[in-house]
Design a protein around this motif. Sequence first.
Motif, PDB file in Angstrom:
ATOM      1  N   THR A  69       0.821  -1.210   0.000  1.00 23.29           N
ATOM      2  CA  THR A  69       0.000   0.000   0.000  1.00 23.29           C
ATOM      3  C   THR A  69       0.858   1.266   0.000  1.00 23.29           C
ATOM      4  O   THR A  69       0.334   2.369  -0.050  1.00 23.29           O
ATOM      5  N   PHE A  70       2.169   1.101   0.056  1.00 22.29           N
ATOM      6  CA  PHE A  70       3.049   2.270   0.132  1.00 22.29           C
ATOM      7  C   PHE A  70       3.146   2.997  -1.207  1.00 22.29           C
ATOM      8  O   PHE A  70       2.976   2.396  -2.263  1.00 22.29           O
ATOM      9  N   SER A  71       3.468   4.294  -1.130  1.00 21.68           N
ATOM     10  CA  SER A  71       3.762   5.055  -2.347  1.00 21.68           C
ATOM     11  C   SER A  71       5.136   4.631  -2.842  1.00 21.68           C
ATOM     12  O   SER A  71       5.905   4.000  -2.121  1.00 21.68           O
ATOM     13  N   LYS A  72       5.435   5.005  -4.082  1.00 20.76           N
ATOM     14  CA  LYS A  72       6.733   4.618  -4.647  1.00 20.76           C
ATOM     15  C   LYS A  72       7.907   5.091  -3.800  1.00 20.76           C
ATOM     16  O   LYS A  72       8.870   4.360  -3.590  1.00 20.76           O
ATOM     17  N   LYS A  74       8.180   2.999  -0.730  1.00 22.86           N
ATOM     18  CA  LYS A  74       8.739   1.677  -1.055  1.00 22.86           C
ATOM     19  C   LYS A  74      10.242   1.764  -1.252  1.00 22.86           C
ATOM     20  O   LYS A  74      10.995   0.904  -0.792  1.00 22.86           O
ATOM     21  N   ASP A  83       9.091  11.041  -7.778  1.00 25.61           N
ATOM     22  CA  ASP A  83       8.829  12.440  -8.093  1.00 25.61           C
ATOM     23  C   ASP A  83       9.913  13.291  -7.436  1.00 25.61           C
ATOM     24  O   ASP A  83      10.679  12.800  -6.598  1.00 25.61           O
ATOM     25  N   ALA A  90      10.184  13.121  -3.573  1.00 24.87           N
ATOM     26  CA  ALA A  90      10.666  11.841  -3.057  1.00 24.87           C
ATOM     27  C   ALA A  90      12.141  11.653  -3.403  1.00 24.87           C
ATOM     28  O   ALA A  90      12.918  11.148  -2.586  1.00 24.87           O
TER      29      ALA A  90
END
Lengths: 245, 305
Positions: free
Chosen positions: B134-137, B140, B166, B169
């Motif tokens: 369920t984590f965002s990139k 992760k 992005d 991140a």
Amino acid sequence: MDLQNAWNVARKDFKIYRRKPSVIYATVAMPLIVGVVFPLIVDYSMSRGAKSLTAAAAPGLMDSFSIWFIIAAAIIPTAIASYSLVGEKIQRSLEPMLATPMSDGDILLGKTLSALLLPLGALYTGSVSFMVLLDTFTHGLLGYNYYPNWHIAAILFAAPFAALLSVEVNVIISARMTDVRSAQQSGALLMLPFVGVFLASELGFFELNDTNLVILAGVLAAVSVAMFFVAKAAFQREEILTRWK
Amino acid sequence: MIDTENLTKNFGNVRAVDSVTLHVDGGEVFGFLGPNGAGKTTTVRMLACLVGKSSGSARIGEYEIANKEDQPKIRRMIGLLTENVGLYEELSAYDNLDFYGRFYKLAEQKRRERIEYLLKLLELWDKRDVAAGTFSKGMKQKLAIARALIHDPEVLFLDEPTANLDPEASKTVRDFIVELKKEKRTIFLNTHLLDEAERVCDRVAILKTRLISIGSPQELRHSLSGRRVKVQLQHVDDSMVAAVKKMGYQLGEVTANSIVVSLKDPENENPAILRSIQSAGGRVVFVTEVGPSLEDVYLKLVRGE
Ligand SMILES: Nc1ncnc2c1ncn2[C@@H]1O[C@H](COP(=O)(O)OP(=O)(O)OP(=O)(O)O)[C@@H](O)[C@H]1O
Ligand SMILES: [Mg+2]
């Protein structure tokens, strides 16, 4: 080989299966059929008036039903083994695992354990239910408890080898498959020789008596040991990373 | 800490890595820069003993990558952030790390502390029991970095740690790499982003199957075309241009109020240049060094092959 590492791999897989009901269903469905539904069929066939199962025919019917424990042992691990290997391949999680100090053999052993233990647990549980139910149902007809006997003992001895063979075949197949379903379908083909043996015995080509069952178990053991080396050859770090597509 | 000599890898007829010779010091952040298909991942896989070399040799510390007995020791001392995060999506962040921690035989207590430390450091502690799927990139990627660090490795290989992230991140991850640098860990960073290499790396190698160039970002920049200085003036006239030319300098772009001069050593040459411009009547507004950016160097080197 490092058992701790192998067990860590298997334990991780069990945690994942807990969240995958389909894996659980695939594992318990057949043992449930053989262990509960087959005895109910026997029970039903004893209550059909004139066409009822006779005391002379009952052991033969029960013996041929019990062969299904071997067939089930060959089929069930397919669901898990292909899921666990192709699943890792799809998630790309093999590379980080291969980058740890553990050996290829540890991973292979862990994967084998994780694909073997649940199905065998389900099968042995099913066999207990099979024996208890059939003894309960047929005691009146036969005048004695048919189970336990050497016939089922030989079958339950052969079952783990059939399951092990199934896992190994799946390791080899999974190396070449990229989706779980086709791996499962190809893996399920392994049941054909077992069904063949079963049909041949039903048709009277040979008898699956205790001796023949022990021979069958011996053959299975020998083949599964041979296949272990084939599976191990398919499960090499470099192969996995560069040729497992 | 990392030494390779003519390290080469063939896949059938394809030569993926060709005679790479390099040395990375302990505690250094080393950037391995190259376009797609340059052989970065393959090099790292060879160094991590994941694929065998075709020829040449390489050592991590005192261990030889081709030596079967050394391989587990190398794997114990390195951490690898793989190109694909490869997390177990069904498992929680904590369980993902715990699974890996066990392969390094970290004692229960030590493992727990380490996981807590890393998850807190990467601001994932609150999400420790949430399934990684369920984590965002970005989350992760951070979790995968934590995984590579679980055993506190001496050498860390990062294969494109900010790919697919992005800008925000990417920045988090990059800042974290800079943090790691303080711990005196050797970091081998694969990237195709010059900007990233320039910001975090002590030295950079440019790879395109073969090693094209190696040096600090600054050295690389200078090696190509020397340096350039842009002199901004109130206005430019021909006498000023002539004055600089007479000193033997090559001129770059000349506009109505700026002159670009190519030179080797601005720190020592600038005063004389400015004096001659001034004596030709120029009124200097300011002086700046301009590119070439590392990007110019990179493109030139990569295309020039
Ligand atoms: N398993 C393989 N079989 C055949 N060729 C391969 C294999 N793996 C890599 N290659 C080839 O080796 C070369 C280098 O690939 P590699 O993945 O190392 O490049 P890279 O620098 O990591 O690229 P990217 O920036 O795209 O990740 C490419 O030409 C690639 O096609
Ligand atoms: Mg790559």
